[in-house]
Design an enzyme around this catalytic site. Structure first.
Site, PDB file in Angstrom:
ATOM      1  CB  THR A  40      -0.787   0.176   1.365  1.00 59.72           C
ATOM      2  OG1 THR A  40      -1.620  -1.105   1.180  1.00 59.72           O
ATOM      3  CG2 THR A  40      -2.046   1.183   1.202  1.00 59.72           C
ATOM      4  CG  HIS A  43      -0.558   0.808  -4.405  1.00 58.20           C
ATOM      5  ND1 HIS A  43      -0.536   0.245  -5.418  1.00 58.20           N
ATOM      6  CD2 HIS A  43      -0.926  -0.546  -3.828  1.00 58.20           C
ATOM      7  CE1 HIS A  43      -0.926  -1.112  -5.854  1.00 58.20           C
ATOM      8  NE2 HIS A  43      -0.887  -1.554  -4.641  1.00 58.20           N
TER       9      HIS A  43
END
Ligand code: NAD
Ligand code: ZN
Length: 342
Positions: A40, A43
């Site tokens: 995450t 990202h």
């Protein structure tokens, strides 16, 4: 204090000097010692379409951490200054239908630290006391700092599976898949077949107790020979790759169970009739960690020594080397990457 900040709507992070967070009466201030870095965060670093659609800079990133309590708000009764803690990073409302029926992990009002509000890649973080999880004396900060992804693995491996004696296929040996190998082993699976395209990660899966660790094209024959052609009792899908999802549905036995954790990047096609219905299988979608059944289970497995995740941690960096930490994950060879903060 230092904080790793998503400063603007574009790629990269900035290590900044920011004000220490103020705590509300029902919150706890935690001095961060160790923090896990996750896909995450990559990202967010790259500022991809998901990040652009979800996040509003500026905010401090990071959602996996452990540390010690530096201060508590005046309504907090069960956490004290000096306690060694980690925390559930999903902040739920506590009042909706799901929260009130013991399903807070799918609360539609969830806010995630380091995504929807300030996170833990900083010297201090403020958390609601209800999210704080006490670390057992036997559990070091480094292991406390990876409770979030380990909890994903516990949730996927153990919810609804009655693991003792089961045959298991784990598709995808990222950090969560490798944790899951060790958890299934500790929980009494009789045969664990792990697949990945990456040999370094397959080696880690073997270290954590996989009986077979194979390339995806070898998974079918490994499963057939381990199960007299039947297929495995349980598949833990931990890659999010469409071909692995089809393989998971193909290699589970009739009447078996597929636990889906991996998140495909976009919509994909399935033959629902042949891949699910006529096989009579159960498909379970995993979201985060069950609150707090997963946390209790995780603490008990760690405290007993039945499960030791330490070999999964392959890289450790100071906060200043955040570019290197992100590169280590993007390189695809790493197990778990952690920041040593304080
Ligand atoms: P990761 O990307 O490090 O691991 C995925 C692994 O799958 C990689 O090692 C990759 O080499 C492997 N892979 C690629 N193609 C494959 C194939 N055909 N067969 C088998 N393996 C293949 O990710 P991670 O951090 O371990 O997380 C695993 C997945 O879970 C990711 O998709 C992530 O987005 C998702 N996730 C879901 C939740 C949730 O709550 N549902 C929480 C955290 C992470
Ligand atoms: Zn809720």
């Amino acid at each position: 204090m230092r904080a790793l900040v998503k400063a603007t709507a574009g790629p990269g992070f900035v290590l900044e000097d920011v004000a220490q967070p103020q705590i509300r009466d029902d919150e706890v201030l935690i001095r961060v010692r160790r923090a896990g870095v996750c896909g995450t965060d990559v990202h967010l670093y790259e500022w991809d379409a998901w990040a652009q659609g979800r996040c509003r800079p500026p905010f401090t990133v990071g959602h996996e951490f452990a540390g010690d309590v530096a201060a508590v708000g005046r309504f907090v009764t069960d956490v004290r200054e000096g306690d060694r803690v980690t925390a559930e990073g999903h902040l739920v409302c506590g009042r909706c239908h799901l929260c009130r029926t013991g399903n807070a992990h799918v609360c539609p009002n969830t806010k995630i630290i380091g995504v929807d509000r300030d996170g833990c890649f900083a010297d201090y973080i403020a958390m609601p006391s209800t999210n704080v999880w006490q670390l057992d004396d036997a559990i070091p900060f480094e292991i406390g700092g990876i409770h979030d992804p380990m909890g994903n693995a516990f949730h996927t491996a153990l919810v609804g599976t009655e693991m003792p004696g089961k045959t298991v296929l784990i598709t995808g040996c990222g950090p969560i898949g490798i944790f899951a190998v060790g958890i299934c082993r500790a929980a009494g699976a009789s045969r664990i077949i792990a697949s990945d395209v990456n040999e370094t990660r397959l080696a880690l899966a073997r270290t954590m107790g996989a009986h077979d660790a194979v390339q995806p094209q070898g998974a079918e024959s490994a499963v057939r020979s381990a199960t007299n052609g039947l297929g495995v009792d349980v598949v833990l899908e931990m890659s999010g790759v469409p071909s692995a999802i089809h393989q998971a549905l193909a290699l589970v036995r009739v009447g078996g169970r597929v636990q889906m954790l991996g998140i495909p990047a976009k919509a994909m096609e399935l033959n629902v009739a042949t891949e699910i219905i006529f096989k009579g299988i159960t498909v379970y979608g995993v979201v985060g960690r069950r609150m707090y059944d997963t946390w209790i289970q995780m603490t008990q497995f760690l405290r007993s020594g039945q499960f030791d995740p330490t070999p999964v941690i392959t890289h450790r960096f100071p906060l200043e080397q955040f570019d290197d930490a992100i590169s280590a994950i993007k390189g695809g060879e790493a197990g778990k990457v952690v920041f040593e903060i304080g």
